[in-house]
Design an enzyme around this catalytic site. Structure first.
Site, mmCIF file in Angstrom:
data_model
loop_
_atom_site.group_PDB
_atom_site.id
_atom_site.type_symbol
_atom_site.label_atom_id
_atom_site.label_comp_id
_atom_site.label_asym_id
_atom_site.label_seq_id
_atom_site.Cartn_x
_atom_site.Cartn_y
_atom_site.Cartn_z
ATOM 1 N N HIS A 82 0.841 -1.199 0.000
ATOM 2 C CA HIS A 82 0.000 0.000 0.000
ATOM 3 C C HIS A 82 0.876 1.250 0.000
ATOM 4 O O HIS A 82 1.874 1.317 0.709
ATOM 5 C CB HIS A 82 -0.876 0.015 1.253
ATOM 6 C CG HIS A 82 -1.733 1.242 1.344
ATOM 7 N ND1 HIS A 82 -2.899 1.378 0.624
ATOM 8 C CD2 HIS A 82 -1.583 2.392 2.034
ATOM 9 C CE1 HIS A 82 -3.431 2.553 0.881
ATOM 10 N NE2 HIS A 82 -2.653 3.196 1.735
ATOM 11 N N ASP A 161 -15.353 2.775 7.514
ATOM 12 C CA ASP A 161 -14.284 3.721 7.168
ATOM 13 C C ASP A 161 -14.758 4.674 6.084
ATOM 14 O O ASP A 161 -14.465 5.878 6.123
ATOM 15 C CB ASP A 161 -13.035 2.968 6.698
ATOM 16 C CG ASP A 161 -11.982 3.942 6.172
ATOM 17 O OD1 ASP A 161 -11.469 4.718 6.988
ATOM 18 O OD2 ASP A 161 -11.727 3.949 4.960
ATOM 19 N N ARG A 168 -14.907 12.933 8.096
ATOM 20 C CA ARG A 168 -13.624 13.571 8.466
ATOM 21 C C ARG A 168 -13.227 14.618 7.429
ATOM 22 O O ARG A 168 -12.710 15.683 7.769
ATOM 23 C CB ARG A 168 -12.530 12.508 8.599
ATOM 24 C CG ARG A 168 -12.690 11.637 9.840
ATOM 25 C CD ARG A 168 -11.787 10.409 9.786
ATOM 26 N NE ARG A 168 -10.395 10.749 9.603
ATOM 27 C CZ ARG A 168 -9.506 9.951 9.019
ATOM 28 N NH1 ARG A 168 -9.855 8.766 8.566
ATOM 29 N NH2 ARG A 168 -8.261 10.340 8.880
ATOM 30 N N SER A 183 -7.715 3.803 9.537
ATOM 31 C CA SER A 183 -8.455 3.847 8.275
ATOM 32 C C SER A 183 -7.732 3.008 7.215
ATOM 33 O O SER A 183 -8.336 2.144 6.557
ATOM 34 C CB SER A 183 -8.565 5.314 7.829
ATOM 35 O OG SER A 183 -8.907 5.414 6.478
ATOM 36 N N LYS A 187 -8.680 -1.303 5.767
ATOM 37 C CA LYS A 187 -8.863 -1.753 4.388
ATOM 38 C C LYS A 187 -7.808 -2.792 4.003
ATOM 39 O O LYS A 187 -8.084 -3.735 3.276
ATOM 40 C CB LYS A 187 -8.822 -0.547 3.444
ATOM 41 C CG LYS A 187 -10.075 0.323 3.612
ATOM 42 C CD LYS A 187 -9.990 1.660 2.923
ATOM 43 C CE LYS A 187 -9.068 2.619 3.616
ATOM 44 N NZ LYS A 187 -9.215 4.020 3.285
HETATM 45 N N1 URA Z 1 -6.024 7.402 3.313
HETATM 46 C C1 URA Z 1 -6.945 6.626 3.924
HETATM 47 O O1 URA Z 1 -7.311 5.558 3.412
HETATM 48 N N2 URA Z 1 -7.429 7.017 5.106
HETATM 49 C C2 URA Z 1 -7.056 8.158 5.721
HETATM 50 O O2 URA Z 1 -7.531 8.438 6.799
HETATM 51 C C3 URA Z 1 -6.121 8.966 5.060
HETATM 52 C C4 URA Z 1 -5.618 8.557 3.855
#
Ligand code: URA
Length: 433
Positions: A82, A161, A168, A183, A187
């Site tokens: 990632h 999320d 957010r 967050s 994932k």
């Molecule tokens: N990328 C994400 O997936 N989540 C965040 O909170 C910030 C960047």
């Protein structure tokens, strides 16, 4: 349990229990906790933070709000990579095929680009016919048969999320290490991989502007990964200048293919080798860094890595001939050269601004519903440290008639030339294991 009590406790810096965090997340997802209470809670987190136990509970509550892909029946070492997002970041398209050719299985779900950062899915869609929406069954079949898949995130991954992130975004509560780490990890843990390699970008074109902030985020994510039994490592990498030379969807695909052919730009190739070697090390495919580098060299020279990309494109209904014939990619009609106005050394290239210039040409989205032009973008030829003469080409704009003059001016203003000699930037800044 009353939400207002939890907001007050966080406001005064107290830690919440696992049950309390699950209560908040589940209540928000099912609509019993309204936006205004969640916003107040998130703002308290911005100022007071989350400890390691709270981050873990946050991650797991969001993960469990959706689907978790079960790949436990697939034998082998499964890895997910990632990147926290940058400009010109086509690393997955090189690292995936390299490590897959070395025997690691890569079941990858990627995202689309927004703002100045590009998304791997958009890049892949510049391959005619390429399909990014696979069913879970197709995903698993491809993982089993060729060990490499890059697809769009299914809608069921961590819906909590998704809802929280949207809140957010509009309440000024994005910049919390605990919230960002949970967050991202919610994932990542859903993809079914048992090893995770994170590329945490640092600098002007990144989310994290300083090395200290990036290191803190990296440590938080590695801690979450390791606490749930996934071997996790984070590489901190420089995003002060764009990665490689190309920014824009088909341009980046071409650069990724060139890198797999052994002709990639220096800093981008170095990053791909480093991330790939970290993957080979945590999956025990290589015992030492030297051995890892040797294996990577082998799959590049023998074209096994390139053939892995070819195989993935074929499986996902794309035209694999793009690998040998770049004219099959969407094209730009106008090629405009940005030339240096003086002699000197390139001292700075603001990656954020280059990303914005590519976006206004049509390569990226300003809002989630914008359509993009896959053929346009920018080639940054003069990287930091390069000696240039007046009239030398610093960058090339590939446009289709949209905002080309504005993009030209942005590039001219943000590729800075000084009289003093400047060293090239180091791409690898730190590794958090
Ligand atoms: N990328 C994400 O997936 N989540 C965040 O909170 C910030 C960047």
């Amino acid at each position: 349990m009353r939400v207002v009590d939890l907001i007050n406790r966080k406001k005064y810096g107290q830690a919440l229990s696992r049950d309390e965090i699950y209560f908040l997340i589940n209540g928000y997802v099912n609509g019993t906790i309204p936006d205004y209470q969640m916003s107040a809670f998130l703002m308290a987190v911005i100022f007071q933070g989350l400890n390691s136990d709270e981050r873990l509970a946050f991650t797991q509550a969001m993960l469990e709000s959706g689907e978790v892909i079960d790949l436990s029946h697939i034998e082998g070492k499964l890895v997910d990579k990632h990147s926290t997002g940058g400009v010109g970041d086509k690393t997955t398209l090189v690292v995936g095929p390299i490590v897959s050719a070395c025997g690691v299985i890569v079941p990858k779900m990627s995202g689309r680009g927004l703002g100045h950062t590009g998304g791997t899915l958009d890049k892949l869609e510049s391959i005619p016919g390429f399909k990014i929406n696979l069913t879970s069954e197709e995903f698993i079949k491809q993982v089993r048969e060729i060990g490499l898949v890059v697809m769009g995130q299914t809608t069921n991954i961590a819906p909590a999320d998704k809802k929280l992130y949207a809140l957010r975004d509009v309440t000024g509560t994005v910049e919390s290490v605990g919230l960002i780490a949970s967050s991202i990890m919610s994932k990542k843990l859903a993809s079914g991989a048992d090893h995770i390699v994170l590329d945490v970008k640092v600098g002007k074109g990144a989310f994290m502007k300083t090395l200290d902030d990036a290191r803190e985020l990296a440590k938080a994510m590695v801690d979450i990964g390791n606490r749930v039994g996934k071997k996790t490592v984070a590489v901190l990498t420089n995003m002060d200048e764009p990665l490689g030379e190309m920014v824009g969807n088909s341009l980046e695909l071409i650069e990724a293919i060139e890198t797999l052919k052994g002709n990639g730009p220096r800093n981008f190739t170095k990053l791909c080798y480093e991330l790939s070697s970290e993957i080979l090390l945590i999956t025990d495919v290589a015992k030492t860094k030297e051995e890892a580098y040797q294996k990577i060299d082998e799959v590049i020279k023998s074209q096994q890595a390139l053939n892995k990309l070819r195989q993935m494109i074929t499986y996902q209904h794309g035209n694999p001939q793009v690998i040998d014939d770049y004219s099959l990619f969407p094209q730009a009609q106008n090629i405009i050269k940005v030339r240096s106005l003086k002699d000197g050394y390139v001292s700075e290239i603001n990656a954020l601004k280059v990303g914005e210039a590519a976006m206004i040409l049509g390569a990226g989205r300003q809002t989630i519903n914008d359509t993009i032009d896959l053929g346009v973008g920018i080639q940054v030829i003069a990287k930091v440290g390069k000696k240039v003469r007046q009239g030398d080409v610093l960058a090339v704009i590939y446009g289709n008639g949209k905002n080309e003059e504005e993009a030209y001016q942005i590039l001219l203003d943000n590729i800075i030339i000084t009289n003093e000699e400047v060293s090239p930037l180091d791409i690898i800044l730190d590794i958090v294991r």
